[in-house]
Design a protein around this motif. Structure first.
Motif, PDB file in Angstrom:
ATOM      1  N   ARG A   1      52.538  37.288  45.050  1.00  0.00           N
ATOM      2  CA  ARG A   1      53.797  36.781  45.627  1.00  0.00           C
ATOM      3  C   ARG A   1      53.848  36.947  47.135  1.00  0.00           C
ATOM      4  NH1 ARG A   1      54.053  41.717  43.993  1.00  0.00           N
ATOM      5  NH2 ARG A   1      55.446  43.276  44.913  1.00  0.00           N
ATOM      6  N   GLN A   2      53.132  37.922  47.683  1.00  0.00           N
ATOM      7  CA  GLN A   2      53.170  38.162  49.128  1.00  0.00           C
ATOM      8  C   GLN A   2      51.800  37.975  49.784  1.00  0.00           C
ATOM      9  OE1 GLN A   2      54.836  42.126  49.295  1.00  0.00           O
ATOM     10  NE2 GLN A   2      56.938  41.357  49.334  1.00  0.00           N
ATOM     11  N   GLY A   3      50.909  37.310  49.102  1.00  0.00           N
ATOM     12  CA  GLY A   3      49.562  37.107  49.619  1.00  0.00           C
ATOM     13  C   GLY A   3      48.548  37.238  48.500  1.00  0.00           C
ATOM     14  N   GLU A   4      47.369  36.691  48.709  1.00  0.00           N
ATOM     15  CA  GLU A   4      46.387  36.654  47.626  1.00  0.00           C
ATOM     16  C   GLU A   4      45.813  38.030  47.315  1.00  0.00           C
ATOM     17  OE1 GLU A   4      43.242  33.412  47.050  1.00  0.00           O
ATOM     18  OE2 GLU A   4      42.025  35.172  47.592  1.00  0.00           O
ATOM     19  N   VAL A   5      46.018  38.472  46.082  1.00  0.00           N
ATOM     20  CA  VAL A   5      45.359  39.649  45.517  1.00  0.00           C
ATOM     21  C   VAL A   5      44.342  39.173  44.490  1.00  0.00           C
ATOM     22  CG1 VAL A   5      45.665  41.787  44.210  1.00  0.00           C
ATOM     23  CG2 VAL A   5      47.384  41.110  45.911  1.00  0.00           C
TER      24      VAL A   5
ATOM     25  N   ASP B   1      34.258  34.375  42.606  1.00  0.00           N
ATOM     26  CA  ASP B   1      35.607  34.894  42.366  1.00  0.00           C
ATOM     27  C   ASP B   1      35.605  36.421  42.270  1.00  0.00           C
ATOM     28  OD1 ASP B   1      36.532  32.325  42.342  1.00  0.00           O
ATOM     29  OD2 ASP B   1      36.674  32.170  40.160  1.00  0.00           O
ATOM     30  N   ALA B   2      34.582  36.982  41.615  1.00  0.00           N
ATOM     31  CA  ALA B   2      34.477  38.442  41.521  1.00  0.00           C
ATOM     32  C   ALA B   2      34.254  39.055  42.905  1.00  0.00           C
ATOM     33  CB  ALA B   2      33.348  38.831  40.571  1.00  0.00           C
ATOM     34  N   GLU B   3      33.448  38.398  43.709  1.00  0.00           N
ATOM     35  CA  GLU B   3      33.195  38.897  45.069  1.00  0.00           C
ATOM     36  C   GLU B   3      34.454  38.791  45.939  1.00  0.00           C
ATOM     37  OE1 GLU B   3      28.408  37.777  45.228  1.00  0.00           O
ATOM     38  OE2 GLU B   3      29.907  36.408  46.060  1.00  0.00           O
ATOM     39  N   ALA B   4      35.222  37.724  45.736  1.00  0.00           N
ATOM     40  CA  ALA B   4      36.477  37.579  46.483  1.00  0.00           C
ATOM     41  C   ALA B   4      37.477  38.658  46.079  1.00  0.00           C
ATOM     42  CB  ALA B   4      37.071  36.192  46.239  1.00  0.00           C
ATOM     43  N   LEU B   5      37.509  38.978  44.801  1.00  0.00           N
ATOM     44  CA  LEU B   5      38.395  40.047  44.330  1.00  0.00           C
ATOM     45  C   LEU B   5      38.009  41.377  44.951  1.00  0.00           C
ATOM     46  CD1 LEU B   5      40.678  40.849  42.235  1.00  0.00           C
ATOM     47  CD2 LEU B   5      38.789  41.527  40.741  1.00  0.00           C
ATOM     48  N   GLU B   6      36.703  41.639  45.017  1.00  0.00           N
ATOM     49  CA  GLU B   6      36.201  42.870  45.648  1.00  0.00           C
ATOM     50  C   GLU B   6      36.749  43.009  47.068  1.00  0.00           C
ATOM     51  OE1 GLU B   6      32.018  44.355  47.684  1.00  0.00           O
ATOM     52  OE2 GLU B   6      32.043  42.594  46.377  1.00  0.00           O
ATOM     53  N   LYS B   7      36.703  41.922  47.825  1.00  0.00           N
ATOM     54  CA  LYS B   7      37.190  41.970  49.207  1.00  0.00           C
ATOM     55  C   LYS B   7      38.705  42.138  49.256  1.00  0.00           C
ATOM     56  CE  LYS B   7      33.355  39.149  50.921  1.00  0.00           C
ATOM     57  NZ  LYS B   7      32.947  37.822  51.456  1.00  0.00           N
ATOM     58  N   ASN B   8      39.418  41.416  48.385  1.00  0.00           N
ATOM     59  CA  ASN B   8      40.880  41.510  48.376  1.00  0.00           C
ATOM     60  C   ASN B   8      41.353  42.929  48.063  1.00  0.00           C
ATOM     61  OD1 ASN B   8      40.916  38.795  48.892  1.00  0.00           O
ATOM     62  ND2 ASN B   8      41.645  38.189  46.852  1.00  0.00           N
TER      63      ASN B   8
ATOM     64  N   LEU C   1      51.466  37.994  35.384  1.00  0.00           N
ATOM     65  CA  LEU C   1      51.234  39.175  36.226  1.00  0.00           C
ATOM     66  C   LEU C   1      50.432  38.814  37.478  1.00  0.00           C
ATOM     67  CD1 LEU C   1      50.370  42.059  33.717  1.00  0.00           C
ATOM     68  CD2 LEU C   1      52.097  42.167  35.524  1.00  0.00           C
ATOM     69  N   ALA C   2      49.393  38.001  37.294  1.00  0.00           N
ATOM     70  CA  ALA C   2      48.542  37.622  38.428  1.00  0.00           C
ATOM     71  C   ALA C   2      49.349  36.872  39.478  1.00  0.00           C
ATOM     72  CB  ALA C   2      47.374  36.774  37.934  1.00  0.00           C
ATOM     73  N   ARG C   3      50.179  35.950  39.040  1.00  0.00           N
ATOM     74  CA  ARG C   3      50.994  35.180  40.003  1.00  0.00           C
ATOM     75  C   ARG C   3      51.998  36.089  40.700  1.00  0.00           C
ATOM     76  NH1 ARG C   3      50.823  31.569  35.441  1.00  0.00           N
ATOM     77  NH2 ARG C   3      49.340  29.872  35.855  1.00  0.00           N
TER      78      ARG C   3
END
Length: 543
Positions: free
Chosen positions: A443-447, A335-342, A437-439
């Protein structure tokens, strides 16, 4: 008459820089055809200047800066500027919170604040003497009534409980004033703008007077000022409004009042996000930093904090640090690595297992015969805190802490560990609102990775650990905390709302015992009516 509301972002104590902001604002107002320009409260000094006001040299330099500012505006439209003035009387506080009328290169007249707030984050009675006089001036055929911030927050028909015996606005209306102007430095809290608009609209309608309100914008330490300056006609209709969370110059034409397009965020998450981004950007910038770092655990709090930092400073200025332990799940690392990419940020990975082993060896003799517990769990957090502070020192990056209000309230955080840092970005955001806040961010794509939002929250300091092992469900905890922290309710009143007495007593006990931690916490951005910052004054040693 056309009046320009100068919604500026001053820095506390920066007299030269703030004077330049005002000069540029007045110049722009003059170009726009304004016949008068108005700043926010104490704009020349920055609000709140706090104990800088006790320094005689600073007050003296502020007076010089005001005179120089007046001279520099000789060929511009007149301006009303928030400043301070000495109290010449032998009794009372040494200063007035003032508004100076600058015209023709001179300080023509100075007006003073009447109502001095001394509650929550405000402590104006420490520095200022209230005036008893009405503040009005004749200009171009109009009688202008001037008020400063708190002066308009005492309408007997709007408020059930009034803090003061006098109402400066009512007195102005009785003195046949033609228009009311308020210089303000009103800090943001969620939902406050709606109250402001209703209050000022009601006031303008009741007194049949146009009311112009100019508010400071920007972050100063724990306080965030949202701007949103506005003007109301004599019917209480909003006819001009400034931007939220950014500087603006608003031209209010008293001869052509028409309803504006709404500019305030429509959702709570959106206004919270705007305040947190602005507060983070200004705290980092005004403290002299350009870049930040934070620990990334794969959890919701660090993910939301990182996204706010990127919005405030840009991805190139944010470093995420992954510090997995033997208890870190593979899912959290992913999940941390996915956040890095996002987010497009740089990351570093520093496993902490070797350091954990070193501590275990060093403490083996002292801890012999004792079961592992909280001490060993906290060591992991403190190892991570030391690593992050080392990187902060080495690379000149400000360390952001990632704890939320729910955790800070009950002490579910480690002092000198995950509490280490220079700014606690979401420390006034309850856990349930962190998810909100996360949701909203998605709203316009995964952050924020969806898995981060959906998995049960965990500190991952021991096998299969979950927050629910130590705390009530966050929906229950956050409501108990809201009633206790923001509404000042005690255990009996909260239990009366249907909560279990044992749960309430335990939560309130945790809040009390965590006071020593909060007194040593990093400054946090205030976004609710009561935060654990300058407005929270509680004894540590108490019963």
């Amino acid at each position: 008459m056309k009046i320009a509301l100068l919604q500026l972002n001053p820095i506390v104590g920066d007299l030269a820089g703030n004077a330049e902001l005002i000069r540029m604002g007045v110049a722009r107002a003059t170009q726009m055809g304004a016949e008068l320009a108005v700043t926010s409260e104490l704009a020349l000094l920055g609000y709140p200047p706090r104990d800088l006001l006790l320094q005689e040299g600073f007050v003296r330099r502020a007076a010089v800066a005001l005179e120089e500012l007046a001279r520099s505006l000789v060929d511009r439209c007149p301006a009303i500027v928030g400043t301070v003035e000495r109290n010449p009387k032998p009794e009372g506080r040494p200063l007035y919170n003032s508004a100076a009328w600058l015209e023709g290169g001179q300080v023509k007249q100075v007006f003073h604040k009447r109502l001095l707030p001394t509650y929550d984050v405000f402590d104006e009675d420490r520095y200022f003497e209230p005036t008893q006089q009405l503040n009005a001036i004749e200009y171009r055929g109009l009688k202008i009534g001037l008020t400063i911030c708190e002066d308009i927050w005492n309408d007997r028909d709007f408020w059930q409980h009034r803090r003061y015996a006098i109402d400066p606005v009512a007195e102005m209306a009785q003195a046949e004033t033609d228009v009311l102007i308020n210089l303000s430095a009103s800090p943001f809290s969620a939902g406050k703008q709606d109250v402001r608009v209703k209050m000022m609209g009601s006031m303008a309608r009741k007194h049949r007077l146009p009311l112009l309100y100019v508010n400071q914008v920007g972050g100063n330490d724990d306080l965030v000022f949202d701007g949103a300056s506005c003007a109301f006609d004599r019917d209480g209709t909003l006819f001009a409004s400034g931007a939220a969370f950014k500087p603006d110059v608003v031209l209010a034409d008293l001869a052509q009042m028409s309803e504006p397009i709404a500019v305030w965020p429509s959702e709570r998450a959106e206004e919270l996000y705007g305040a947190l981004v602005l507060g983070t950007r200004d705290y980092v910038r005004k403290c002299g930093f350009e870049r930040v770092l934070l620990g990334l655990s794969g959890g919701i709090d660090s993910a939301v904090t990182a996204a706010i930092a990127v919005a405030a400073l840009g991805a190139d200025n944010v470093l995420g640090v992954l510090m997995p332990s033997p208890y870190s799940s593979r899912g959290s690392i992913e999940d941390a690595e996915a956040l890095e990419k996002n987010l497009g940020i740089e990351t570093q990975t520093i496993p902490i297992e070797p350091m954990m082993a070193a501590f275990e060896r060093s403490l083996a003799g002292v801890f012999a015969g004792m079961e592992p517990g909280v001490a060993e769990e906290n060591l992991q957090s403190r190892i991570r805190g030391n690593l992050l502070m080392a990187l902060s020192n080495k690379f000149g990056r400000l360390l952001l802490t990632t704890g939320n209000k729910s955790e800070l309230a009950v002490g579910y955080c480690t002092i000198y560990g995950d509490m280490s840092g220079g700014l606690a970005v979401i420390s006034d955001v309850p856990k349930t609102q962190v998810y909100e806040l996360a949701r909203w961010m998605n709203r316009q794509g995964e952050v924020i990775p969806v898995a981060t939002i959906e998995k049960p929250p965990s500190a991952e300091l021991k096998p299969d650990q979950q927050d629910s092992d130590s705390l009530p469900p966050y929906e229950v905890l956050d409501e108990i905390l809201r009633l206790h922290v923001e509404l000042h309710w005690g255990a009996e009143e909260i239990v009366g709302q249907g909560f279990e007495a044992q749960v309430v007593e335990r939560v309130l006990g945790l809040v009390k015992r965590a006071e020593f931690k909060r007194s040593q916490a990093a400054p946090g951005l205030r976004v609710t009516d009561r935060a654990f910052g300058t407005g929270w004054r509680m004894a540590i040693a108490r019963r």
